[in-house]
Scaffold this motif. Structure first.
Motif, mmCIF file in Angstrom:
data_model
loop_
_atom_site.group_PDB
_atom_site.id
_atom_site.type_symbol
_atom_site.label_atom_id
_atom_site.label_comp_id
_atom_site.label_asym_id
_atom_site.label_seq_id
_atom_site.Cartn_x
_atom_site.Cartn_y
_atom_site.Cartn_z
ATOM 1 N N LEU A 43 -51.589 29.572 5.785
ATOM 2 C CA LEU A 43 -52.495 29.050 4.766
ATOM 3 C C LEU A 43 -51.750 28.260 3.699
ATOM 4 N N ILE A 44 -50.474 28.554 3.505
ATOM 5 C CA ILE A 44 -49.675 27.777 2.554
ATOM 6 C C ILE A 44 -49.384 26.392 3.101
ATOM 7 N N GLY A 45 -49.024 26.333 4.385
ATOM 8 C CA GLY A 45 -48.665 25.049 4.976
ATOM 9 C C GLY A 45 -49.846 24.192 5.361
ATOM 10 N N LEU A 46 -51.010 24.810 5.594
ATOM 11 C CA LEU A 46 -52.179 24.068 6.069
ATOM 12 C C LEU A 46 -52.616 22.940 5.139
ATOM 13 N N PRO A 47 -52.734 23.159 3.813
ATOM 14 C CA PRO A 47 -53.154 22.045 2.938
ATOM 15 C C PRO A 47 -52.190 20.860 2.977
ATOM 16 N N PHE A 48 -50.888 21.129 3.096
ATOM 17 C CA PHE A 48 -49.921 20.036 3.163
ATOM 18 C C PHE A 48 -50.093 19.229 4.450
ATOM 19 N N VAL A 49 -50.313 19.922 5.558
ATOM 20 C CA VAL A 49 -50.481 19.220 6.836
ATOM 21 C C VAL A 49 -51.782 18.428 6.844
ATOM 22 N N LEU A 50 -52.853 18.999 6.312
ATOM 23 C CA LEU A 50 -54.118 18.263 6.238
ATOM 24 C C LEU A 50 -53.987 17.024 5.359
ATOM 25 N N LEU A 51 -53.274 17.162 4.249
ATOM 26 C CA LEU A 51 -53.053 16.021 3.373
ATOM 27 C C LEU A 51 -52.191 14.961 4.066
ATOM 28 N N LEU A 52 -51.182 15.424 4.828
ATOM 29 C CA LEU A 52 -50.340 14.491 5.588
ATOM 30 C C LEU A 52 -51.169 13.744 6.629
ATOM 31 N N LEU A 53 -52.030 14.464 7.345
ATOM 32 C CA LEU A 53 -52.869 13.820 8.360
ATOM 33 C C LEU A 53 -53.795 12.786 7.727
ATOM 34 N N TYR A 54 -54.366 13.127 6.579
ATOM 35 C CA TYR A 54 -55.233 12.168 5.881
ATOM 36 C C TYR A 54 -54.446 10.927 5.475
ATOM 37 N N LEU A 55 -53.235 11.145 4.954
ATOM 38 C CA LEU A 55 -52.399 10.037 4.497
ATOM 39 C C LEU A 55 -51.952 9.165 5.670
ATOM 40 N N LEU A 56 -51.529 9.793 6.769
ATOM 41 C CA LEU A 56 -50.991 9.047 7.901
ATOM 42 C C LEU A 56 -52.075 8.333 8.707
ATOM 43 N N ASN A 57 -53.318 8.714 8.521
ATOM 44 C CA ASN A 57 -54.408 8.007 9.189
ATOM 45 C C ASN A 57 -54.917 6.831 8.371
ATOM 46 N N LYS A 58 -54.315 6.628 7.213
ATOM 47 C CA LYS A 58 -54.584 5.438 6.419
ATOM 48 C C LYS A 58 -53.547 4.365 6.740
ATOM 49 N N LYS A 59 -53.709 3.192 6.158
ATOM 50 C CA LYS A 59 -52.727 2.132 6.347
ATOM 51 C C LYS A 59 -51.405 2.517 5.673
ATOM 52 N N GLU A 60 -50.332 1.962 6.175
ATOM 53 C CA GLU A 60 -49.009 2.332 5.683
ATOM 54 C C GLU A 60 -48.829 2.025 4.206
ATOM 55 N N ILE A 61 -49.535 1.024 3.710
ATOM 56 C CA ILE A 61 -49.414 0.645 2.308
ATOM 57 C C ILE A 61 -49.828 1.787 1.385
ATOM 58 N N VAL A 62 -50.713 2.676 1.864
ATOM 59 C CA VAL A 62 -51.149 3.816 1.058
ATOM 60 C C VAL A 62 -49.974 4.754 0.794
ATOM 61 N N LEU A 63 -49.132 4.961 1.813
ATOM 62 C CA LEU A 63 -47.939 5.792 1.647
ATOM 63 C C LEU A 63 -47.012 5.191 0.605
ATOM 64 N N TYR A 64 -46.818 3.880 0.662
ATOM 65 C CA TYR A 64 -45.932 3.219 -0.290
ATOM 66 C C TYR A 64 -46.484 3.283 -1.716
ATOM 67 N N ARG A 65 -47.794 3.124 -1.851
ATOM 68 C CA ARG A 65 -48.399 3.199 -3.186
ATOM 69 C C ARG A 65 -48.302 4.616 -3.745
ATOM 70 N N LEU A 66 -48.526 5.594 -2.888
ATOM 71 C CA LEU A 66 -48.401 6.985 -3.322
ATOM 72 C C LEU A 66 -46.974 7.295 -3.763
ATOM 73 N N SER A 67 -46.000 6.824 -3.001
ATOM 74 C CA SER A 67 -44.599 7.082 -3.351
ATOM 75 C C SER A 67 -44.234 6.430 -4.671
ATOM 76 N N GLY A 68 -44.807 5.264 -4.955
ATOM 77 C CA GLY A 68 -44.548 4.608 -6.233
ATOM 78 C C GLY A 68 -45.081 5.417 -7.404
ATOM 79 N N ILE A 69 -46.291 5.981 -7.237
ATOM 80 C CA ILE A 69 -46.867 6.818 -8.286
ATOM 81 C C ILE A 69 -46.055 8.097 -8.458
ATOM 82 N N MET A 70 -45.688 8.700 -7.331
ATOM 83 C CA MET A 70 -44.936 9.954 -7.370
ATOM 84 C C MET A 70 -43.529 9.756 -7.934
#
Length: 314
Positions: A92-119
């Motif tokens: 249950l600890i790892g599940l939210p991270f994996v679900l968030l990763l799946l949501y992120l990776l099913n978007k365009k790659e630019i979303v990952l780059y924008r998220l990393s810039g904010i983070m």
């Protein structure tokens, strides 16, 4: 693309030190950790300059990136279950991270780059706040002589290089292989060096050598005022962000090297179950802690051996 990959690489360079790299180096090099960090940074720069590696074999790409994902998830879940959610099941600890990763990776790659810039902004803000809050507790009295051998210092330097550069090689592709990443690598290593010094200067040799997450322990001293205490849980998000971005980078590398992009939706849940099993059996965590440098060395060697162009960069 150049700027975006450099931002990702800032997180990737730092991520594997949480709970494993920092603890191993401090426990072996003690007061000479700073020498190991300087030597390790130079070795890392040399390898980044010398070797021209990019993942070309799809199966090897999936295998090696999966190894890093498992290692990172083990560290992340173990840290959260140790420091925050001691009673919650590991799955249950790892599940939210994996679900968030799946949501992120099913978007365009630019979303990952924008998220990393904010983070990156939030990460540096936490880092600076922690630095100025903790610097008053730092003392050179903790850097007393402990009879560390030259072999230990050199070994830790090699480990520092492995922890910092292996994710970079795994997440490179045809568009990023020629990007100048040296400046961002130096920035990442510099911030890690400061964290190493603060950890050892505050906790000393004995405590920092036996605690699995000494970088978290020192954050307990962080406070805004005498009335606002225990905000280490917020500041420690910088470690979680580092690991999460590395997970996303490795997942993105897998996705970009397979024909069917949906494969990532199968691989990540499988890796989560493997990670959960490992976290439920502490002996696997101990094996990972002990042999992680050899695992990373094997990953780096296999990356080089499976390169279509077995050549040096210069």
């Amino acid at each position: 693309m150049k700027k975006d990959f450099n931002i990702l690489n800032y997180f990737n360079t730092r991520a594997l030190f949480m709970g494993i790299g920092l603890s191993r180096i401090i426990s072996q090099a003690h007061e000479y950790s700073y020498i190991s960090i300087i030597l390790g940074t130079l070795i890392g720069l040399f390898l980044l300059y010398l070797l021209k590696l990019e993942m070309k074999n799809s199966f090897i790409n999936i295998l090696l990136n999966s190894c890093i994902i498992i290692m990172s998830l083990v560290l992340l879940i173990n840290m959260i279950s140790t420091m925050y959610l001691t009673k919650m099941p590991k799955l249950l600890i790892g599940l939210p991270f994996v679900l968030l990763l799946l949501y992120l990776l099913n978007k365009k790659e630019i979303v990952l780059y924008r998220l990393s810039g904010i983070m990156l902004f939030f990460n540096l803000l936490c880092y600076l706040f922690a630095f100025f809050s903790l610097s008053r507790y730092f003392t050179f009295d903790n850097f007393y002589y402990t009879n560390v051998s030259i072999k230990s210092v050199v070994t830790c330097a090699l480990e520092f290089a492995l922890y910092s550069i292996t994710p970079t090689f795994l997440t490179r592709n045809s568009e990023t292989k020629d990007i100048n990443i040296y400046k961002m690598y130096l920035v990442s290593c510099f911030t890690m060096g400061i964290i190493f010094m603060l950890t050892y200067g505050i906790l000393g040799a004995n405590v920092s050598s036996i605690v699995r997450y000494p970088e978290y322990l020192i954050l307990k001293e962080v406070s805004l005022t005498t009335a606002i205490q225990n905000i280490e849980n917020i500041v420690s998000y910088m470690w979680i962000i580092d690991v999460f971005i590395l997970l996303a980078s490795c997942g993105n590398s897998i996705k970009n090297n397979v024909k069917n992009k949906w494969v990532i939706n199968i691989i990540l849940p499988i890796l989560l179950f493997i990670t959960t099993y490992m976290n439920d059996h502490y002996e696997f965590i101990l094996v990972l802690y002990k042999f992680s440098p050899f695992i990373l060395a094997g990953v780096l060697a296999l990356t080089w051996l499976t390169n279509k162009k077995l050549i040096f960069n210069r």
